[in-house]
Design a protein around this motif. Structure first.
Motif, PDB file in Angstrom:
ATOM      1  N   VAL A 144       0.832  -1.204   0.000  1.00 38.00           N
ATOM      2  CA  VAL A 144       0.000   0.000   0.000  1.00 38.00           C
ATOM      3  C   VAL A 144       0.868   1.256   0.000  1.00 38.00           C
ATOM      4  O   VAL A 144       0.538   2.259  -0.647  1.00 38.00           O
ATOM      5  N   GLY A 145       1.974   1.206   0.702  1.00 40.29           N
ATOM      6  CA  GLY A 145       2.866   2.362   0.739  1.00 40.29           C
ATOM      7  C   GLY A 145       3.507   2.650  -0.606  1.00 40.29           C
ATOM      8  O   GLY A 145       3.918   3.788  -0.881  1.00 40.29           O
ATOM      9  N   GLU A 146       3.609   1.633  -1.458  1.00 41.82           N
ATOM     10  CA  GLU A 146       4.227   1.806  -2.775  1.00 41.82           C
ATOM     11  C   GLU A 146       3.219   2.139  -3.873  1.00 41.82           C
ATOM     12  O   GLU A 146       3.584   2.196  -5.049  1.00 41.82           O
ATOM     13  N   PRO A 204      -0.818   8.691  -3.783  1.00 34.24           N
ATOM     14  CA  PRO A 204      -0.585   8.911  -2.347  1.00 34.24           C
ATOM     15  C   PRO A 204      -1.865   9.111  -1.543  1.00 34.24           C
ATOM     16  O   PRO A 204      -1.910   8.775  -0.358  1.00 34.24           O
ATOM     17  N   VAL A 205      -2.894   9.660  -2.190  1.00 35.35           N
ATOM     18  CA  VAL A 205      -4.165   9.861  -1.479  1.00 35.35           C
ATOM     19  C   VAL A 205      -4.797   8.510  -1.157  1.00 35.35           C
ATOM     20  O   VAL A 205      -5.243   8.267  -0.021  1.00 35.35           O
ATOM     21  N   VAL A 223      -1.172   8.342  11.848  1.00 34.07           N
ATOM     22  CA  VAL A 223      -2.240   8.869  10.985  1.00 34.07           C
ATOM     23  C   VAL A 223      -2.060  10.371  10.799  1.00 34.07           C
ATOM     24  O   VAL A 223      -2.228  10.906   9.687  1.00 34.07           O
ATOM     25  N   ALA A 224      -1.682  11.095  11.874  1.00 35.23           N
ATOM     26  CA  ALA A 224      -1.421  12.533  11.752  1.00 35.23           C
ATOM     27  C   ALA A 224      -0.279  12.786  10.776  1.00 35.23           C
ATOM     28  O   ALA A 224      -0.330  13.727   9.967  1.00 35.23           O
ATOM     29  N   HIS A 225       0.736  11.921  10.822  1.00 32.73           N
ATOM     30  CA  HIS A 225       1.866  12.019   9.895  1.00 32.73           C
ATOM     31  C   HIS A 225       1.390  11.873   8.447  1.00 32.73           C
ATOM     32  O   HIS A 225       1.795  12.642   7.557  1.00 32.73           O
ATOM     33  N   LEU A 226       0.511  10.902   8.198  1.00 33.42           N
ATOM     34  CA  LEU A 226      -0.024  10.697   6.848  1.00 33.42           C
ATOM     35  C   LEU A 226      -0.842  11.891   6.383  1.00 33.42           C
ATOM     36  O   LEU A 226      -0.718  12.359   5.240  1.00 33.42           O
ATOM     37  N   LEU A 227      -1.675  12.420   7.278  1.00 34.19           N
ATOM     38  CA  LEU A 227      -2.563  13.516   6.898  1.00 34.19           C
ATOM     39  C   LEU A 227      -1.810  14.825   6.713  1.00 34.19           C
ATOM     40  O   LEU A 227      -2.180  15.635   5.849  1.00 34.19           O
ATOM     41  N   LEU A 228      -0.774  15.049   7.513  1.00 31.93           N
ATOM     42  CA  LEU A 228       0.015  16.265   7.331  1.00 31.93           C
ATOM     43  C   LEU A 228       0.695  16.268   5.968  1.00 31.93           C
ATOM     44  O   LEU A 228       0.819  17.316   5.321  1.00 31.93           O
ATOM     45  N   TRP A 263      -8.043  27.837  -9.122  1.00 34.84           N
ATOM     46  CA  TRP A 263      -7.512  26.857  -8.179  1.00 34.84           C
ATOM     47  C   TRP A 263      -7.759  27.295  -6.747  1.00 34.84           C
ATOM     48  O   TRP A 263      -7.659  28.487  -6.408  1.00 34.84           O
ATOM     49  N   LYS A 264      -8.110  26.326  -5.914  1.00 38.07           N
ATOM     50  CA  LYS A 264      -8.164  26.536  -4.477  1.00 38.07           C
ATOM     51  C   LYS A 264      -7.972  25.173  -3.818  1.00 38.07           C
ATOM     52  O   LYS A 264      -8.318  24.136  -4.395  1.00 38.07           O
ATOM     53  N   PRO A 265      -7.407  25.163  -2.602  1.00 38.22           N
ATOM     54  CA  PRO A 265      -7.193  23.886  -1.927  1.00 38.22           C
ATOM     55  C   PRO A 265      -8.504  23.134  -1.737  1.00 38.22           C
ATOM     56  O   PRO A 265      -9.559  23.742  -1.537  1.00 38.22           O
ATOM     57  N   SER A 266      -8.414  21.807  -1.809  1.00 38.21           N
ATOM     58  CA  SER A 266      -9.622  20.997  -1.644  1.00 38.21           C
ATOM     59  C   SER A 266     -10.062  20.994  -0.186  1.00 38.21           C
ATOM     60  O   SER A 266      -9.241  21.045   0.733  1.00 38.21           O
ATOM     61  N   GLU A 267     -11.363  20.944   0.028  1.00 34.46           N
ATOM     62  CA  GLU A 267     -11.891  20.843   1.398  1.00 34.46           C
ATOM     63  C   GLU A 267     -11.810  19.419   1.923  1.00 34.46           C
ATOM     64  O   GLU A 267     -11.925  19.177   3.116  1.00 34.46           O
ATOM     65  N   TRP A 268     -11.611  18.441   1.020  1.00 33.21           N
ATOM     66  CA  TRP A 268     -11.598  17.032   1.404  1.00 33.21           C
ATOM     67  C   TRP A 268     -10.192  16.582   1.759  1.00 33.21           C
ATOM     68  O   TRP A 268      -9.226  16.912   1.074  1.00 33.21           O
ATOM     69  N   VAL A 269     -10.092  15.805   2.815  1.00 31.98           N
ATOM     70  CA  VAL A 269      -8.799  15.245   3.196  1.00 31.98           C
ATOM     71  C   VAL A 269      -8.327  14.277   2.119  1.00 31.98           C
ATOM     72  O   VAL A 269      -7.179  14.326   1.674  1.00 31.98           O
ATOM     73  N   PHE A 270      -9.227  13.400   1.703  1.00 30.15           N
ATOM     74  CA  PHE A 270      -8.892  12.423   0.663  1.00 30.15           C
ATOM     75  C   PHE A 270      -9.570  12.874  -0.628  1.00 30.15           C
ATOM     76  O   PHE A 270     -10.712  12.514  -0.918  1.00 30.15           O
ATOM     77  N   SER A 271      -8.852  13.716  -1.347  1.00 35.60           N
ATOM     78  CA  SER A 271      -9.454  14.394  -2.498  1.00 35.60           C
ATOM     79  C   SER A 271      -9.075  13.709  -3.807  1.00 35.60           C
ATOM     80  O   SER A 271      -8.164  12.881  -3.866  1.00 35.60           O
ATOM     81  N   SER A 272      -9.810  14.087  -4.847  1.00 34.78           N
ATOM     82  CA  SER A 272      -9.542  13.580  -6.184  1.00 34.78           C
ATOM     83  C   SER A 272      -9.835  14.683  -7.188  1.00 34.78           C
ATOM     84  O   SER A 272     -10.930  15.256  -7.191  1.00 34.78           O
ATOM     85  N   LYS A 273      -8.865  14.987  -8.047  1.00 36.51           N
ATOM     86  CA  LYS A 273      -9.077  16.024  -9.053  1.00 36.51           C
ATOM     87  C   LYS A 273     -10.060  15.580 -10.128  1.00 36.51           C
ATOM     88  O   LYS A 273     -10.694  16.397 -10.783  1.00 36.51           O
TER      89      LYS A 273
END
Length: 464
Positions: free
Chosen positions: A262-264, A268-269, A320-325, A350-360
């Motif tokens: 999974v890490g590979e 990354p999202v 988890v905080a490390h992943l989210l940061l 452009w503006k930052p996404s409001e979702w933590v796990f976002s998709s363009k």
């Protein structure tokens, strides 16, 4: 009171006396029959008699439309009624009321036939749309999406990938009339769907059962679906097993391979999402709906939209905080020139996404479906298939190795309390949950061979 035998000439020549507003001429052949003439030369046949000592006068009609013989016959009829002790006016009113009642009864009967005919033509698809609109404000996003997906007719070009969309589990029943939705029909449908996609068939059946109950509470649909259709033996025999998959979870010895694969992952999202799913035991949809405003990096907690309680707050553990940061840094970073040009072509800024796990690529900006990527990672690692819900099961199972209290694990996962004490006497603060959650995360990472050393005093990086 002057009386004469009515003739056509006398009726025609009768006039009101000068100085009087009206004058009367009475017939000798029919007692009570009179001719009234007004000062404006308006004429009418009348009938006059006494009822219970009181004089009553009834207008019969205009001589232009009533012949003398017809007027006499009407006067004699009225006389018979009075002699019987009844008021002709009340008799007429009662007769009109009876006629009106008959007309209304016939109209109501015809309307009832039309209504029933229309009711009997209502199909599942027609009523389902009404059902969704009636419940839309009471449902959450995912519940609404489930109800829309199960009745999707399919056959449309896929928004992502090639080919056409598949029909939803209930698509084959959409054109079936509610009155034909018998236990046998539902059983046949369930047998066909359960053989192809048991999990979706079970979900569709649960939604269908609730829908049938709703129909019974609605005047337009009550009584249309045959009684007990969803509880018939033909349905029970075809229900997919409710037993959880015994092998749908990660074993301790599989963690190292899973985290490495999974890490590979190239996305990354998706990688962070899958790891967070395993380390929090959250439901796939509630984690996918996580917003940055729900994550508190200062006080190390996350607020998750809970499908059971509405929302719940759980610890933000170090890894988890490390992943989210890392995701937040990527989310807040200025996009590439290529992406800016793409947005410019779309007339978007452009503006930052409001979702933590976002998709363009997603229409709503959220991560849509990481299942394909997860399956590829499992295959690459040589691991058996594990569903996204299986990762939630894995958290609950692996947590037992740390001897964490069952109530703590349930509270983190968003399970309802299973005992009286849990329901009424356990109010665990977030720092107590964090103590156990950090221990569970640390044990899982240790088994996975991941060396991760958070700051001794905890994460103090506060995202701007």
């Amino acid at each position: 009171m002057s009386k004469v035998k009515f003739t056509a000439g006398r009726v025609e020549g009768f006039r009101s006396e000068a100085g009087k507003s009206q004058s009367f001429l009475w017939d000798t052949d029919a007692p009570g029959l009179g001719l009234r003439a007004t000062s404006s030369n308006a004429k009418s046949y009348i009938f006059q008699a006494k009822l219970n000592g009181q004089a009553i006068r009834i207008t019969i009609g205009d001589p232009k439309t009533w012949s003398i013989d017809d007027a006499r016959a009407e006067a004699r009829r009225l006389k018979v009624i009075i002699d019987g002790g009844k008021d002709p006016r009340q008799v007429k009113a009662d007769a009109l009321a009876a006629e009106q009642f008959v007309r209304e009864a016939k109209a109501a009967e015809a309307a009832a036939r039309d209504f029933q005919a229309k009711r009997e033509t209502v199909t599942l698809g027609m009523a389902w749309l009404v059902y969704i609109e009636a419940r839309r404000k009471k449902w959450g996003t995912w519940t609404l999406r489930d109800h829309e997906n199960v009745v999707r007719r399919g056959g449309e070009p896929k928004k992502r990938g090639k080919g056409l969309t598949e029909p939803g589990p209930l698509a084959s029943l959409l054109d079936v009339k509610l009155s034909d939705l018998s236990g046998k029909r539902i059983g046949e449908w369930l047998a066909a769907e359960a053989g192809k996609r048991p999990t979706q068939a079970a979900l569709a059946f649960r939604l269908l059962s609730v829908f049938v109950n709703w129909c019974e509470s609605q005047g337009d649909y009550a009584g249309l679906v045959p009684a007990g259709a969803c509880k018939a033996s033909q349905v029970r025999d075809e229900m997919p097993s409710k037993n959880a998959k015994q092998d749908d979870s990660l074993q301790r010895e599989q963690l190292a391979l899973w985290f490495r694969a999974v890490g590979e992952m190239g996305n990354p999202v998706q990688s962070a999402y899958l790891q967070t799913l395993l380390l929090t035991g959250a439901r796939r949809r509630e984690l996918a709906a996580l917003r940055w405003e729900d994550v508190d990096f200062q006080w190390l907690k996350m607020t998750i939209r809970d499908k059971v309680e509405g929302e719940r707050t759980i610890p933000l553990t170090p890894y988890v905080a490390h992943l989210l940061l890392a995701l937040k840094a990527k989310n807040d970073a200025q996009p590439t020139v290529r992406w800016l040009r793409t947005l410019e072509k779309r007339n978007e800024t452009w503006k930052p996404s409001e979702w933590v796990f976002s998709s363009k690529l997603a229409a709503n900006g959220q991560l849509v479906d990481p299942t394909p990527g997860h399956k590829r990672a499992l295959k690459a690692a040589g691991l058996p298939d594990v569903t996204l819900h299986g990762l939630r099961r894995s958290f609950g199972t692996l947590a037992e190795w740390t001897e964490a209290p069952a109530g703590v694990v349930a509270q983190i996962m968003g399970h309802k309390p299973s005992a009286i004490a849990e329901k009424h006497y356990r109010n665990r603060p977030i720092d107590l949950l964090r103590m156990w959650h950090v221990k569970i995360e640390g044990w899982i990472l240790e088994q996975a061979g991941i060396e991760f050393k958070p700051e001794e005093k905890g994460l103090k990086v506060v995202a701007a």
